[in-house]
Design a protein around this motif. Structure first.
Motif, PDB file in Angstrom:
ATOM      1  N   LEU A 122      15.850  54.656  11.543  1.00  9.72           N
ATOM      2  CA  LEU A 122      16.720  54.341  12.315  1.00  9.72           C
ATOM      3  C   LEU A 122      16.914  55.215  13.807  1.00  9.72           C
ATOM      4  O   LEU A 122      16.891  54.509  14.849  1.00  9.72           O
ATOM      5  N   ASN A 126      15.784  53.908  17.504  1.00 13.24           N
ATOM      6  CA  ASN A 126      16.699  54.073  18.225  1.00 13.24           C
ATOM      7  C   ASN A 126      16.577  54.919  19.665  1.00 13.24           C
ATOM      8  O   ASN A 126      16.877  54.442  20.820  1.00 13.24           O
ATOM      9  N   VAL A 251      23.667  53.892   6.870  1.00 15.22           N
ATOM     10  CA  VAL A 251      24.046  53.324   8.211  1.00 15.22           C
ATOM     11  C   VAL A 251      25.610  52.928   8.256  1.00 15.22           C
ATOM     12  O   VAL A 251      26.170  52.385   7.181  1.00 15.22           O
TER      13      VAL A 251
END
Length: 341
Positions: A122, A126, A251
């Motif tokens: 992630l 990102n 997350v």
């Protein structure tokens, strides 16, 4: 395709990270380096989209390498760090020096990185979306200590939430706020433990207000900034802080919403909500709830956001009274506080 350079002094760690990233169809590992000096050479030669950078390395550590990278060949960097207190401090410094994000590297005898696999993927994805021009380091000098905090009940609450790019955004806002003996501030920055205590310490050195990492069951007093602890959701209840441990997921979910919704219940119209740069939608629902209860709400504008995700969601949801660039938000907060006295 996101082209990644992996930097770590451990051959085992480099192999783990490379294998993990290579299994994702959106990512291609184009090289590796074992220390900061080699990383700089490889970056200039390969021009990667993203670099994963360890902190503790021989010859040149990750923090020094990051400084050199940002001077010589600015690149999107995700720090991969151990999770002890010392490295927490260094991790915060790395964000100030231009790193886009970091992952706390766990310790363990067998495949420890598997625990944070989703978080690494992630962070890399990102980072690849970020405008580098908005993440260059902004250095600030420490301020002289402000007045001592009076142990008085807060009459007004200011909630500020941020995610990716938020460290530098917060440092452009909180240190500019004057001491107010009638307002308390609640900061939620998406960070894992133990980085939030380092972040709070850093803000405290820069600010007129006293900045602390929030404690469970702590009484809310005016003139203080409470930073939500990593791994917990921070709620306000009966003029006290309540910390709720998050599910063990990589997350972070809805931590800003939780705080802002509780501000709306506890303080109603006597509050201000601010949503800064960040990926996703966290904070949009909470900001809307605050506005519905009469609070004044602010979203950071696209022009200053590192990632115009959370503010955009709030704007589209009808949760925002004012859209401002980062360098105007502190003045707006102070104006509103004086009007609410």
């Amino acid at each position: 395709m996101i082209r990644v350079l992996v930097v770590d002094d451990s051959l085992f760690m480099r192999k783990q990270i490379e294998d993990m990233l290579s299994k994702d169809k959106e990512i291609k590992v184009i090289g590796e380096a074992k220390d900061g000096l080699e990383a700089i050479e490889k970056i200039e030669k390969l021009n990667p989209d993203v670099v994963t950078l360890d902190i503790l390395m021989p010859k040149m550590d990750g923090l020094q390498a990051l400084k050199e990278i940002m001077k010589i060949h600015p690149t999107r960097v995700v720090m991969v760090s151990g999770a002890d207190k010392t490295e927490g401090d260094i991790g915060i410094k790395s964000l100030e020096e231009g790193a886009i994000g970091f992952v706390s590297k766990p310790y363990g005898p067998i495949s420890p990185l598997e625990i944070v696999k989703d978080e690494i993927l992630l962070q890399v994805k990102n980072a690849a979306k970020v405008d580098l021009g908005k993440v260059m380091s902004r250095k600030r000098k420490a301020k002289k200590p402000g007045p001592k905090v009076k142990e008085e009940e807060a009459k007004i609450a200011v909630g500020v939430g941020a995610s990716l790019g938020g460290i530098r955004a917060m440092e452009e806002i909180i240190p500019k706020i004057e001491y107010y003996d009638h307002a308390a501030f609640f900061v939620v920055q998406h960070l894992p433990s133990p980085f939030t205590v380092s972040f709070a310490d850093r803000l405290n050195k820069l600010s007129n207000l006293k900045v602390v990492e929030a404690e469970d069951k702590e009484k809310i007093v005016a003139g203080r900034v409470y930073v939500a602890r990593g791994g917990y959701k921070m709620k306000l209840k009966d003029k006290h802080i309540e910390l709720i441990e998050e599910d063990k997921e990589p997350v972070i979910k809805n931590t800003i919403d939780t705080t802002m919704e509780s501000i709306s219940r506890e303080f109603g119209k006597n509050s201000i909500g601010v949503l800064l740069t960040g990926m996703g939608k966290d904070g949009a629902r909470g900001l809307k709830r605050m506005r519905e209860k009469g609070a004044f709400t602010i979203a950071e504008s696209k022009e200053s956001c590192v990632v115009f995700g959370m503010p955009k969601s709030a704007i589209e949801m009808g949760a925002v009274d004012e859209i401002l660039p980062n360098n105007q938000i502190a003045d707006a907060i102070q104006y509103l506080l004086k009007e609410m006295e």
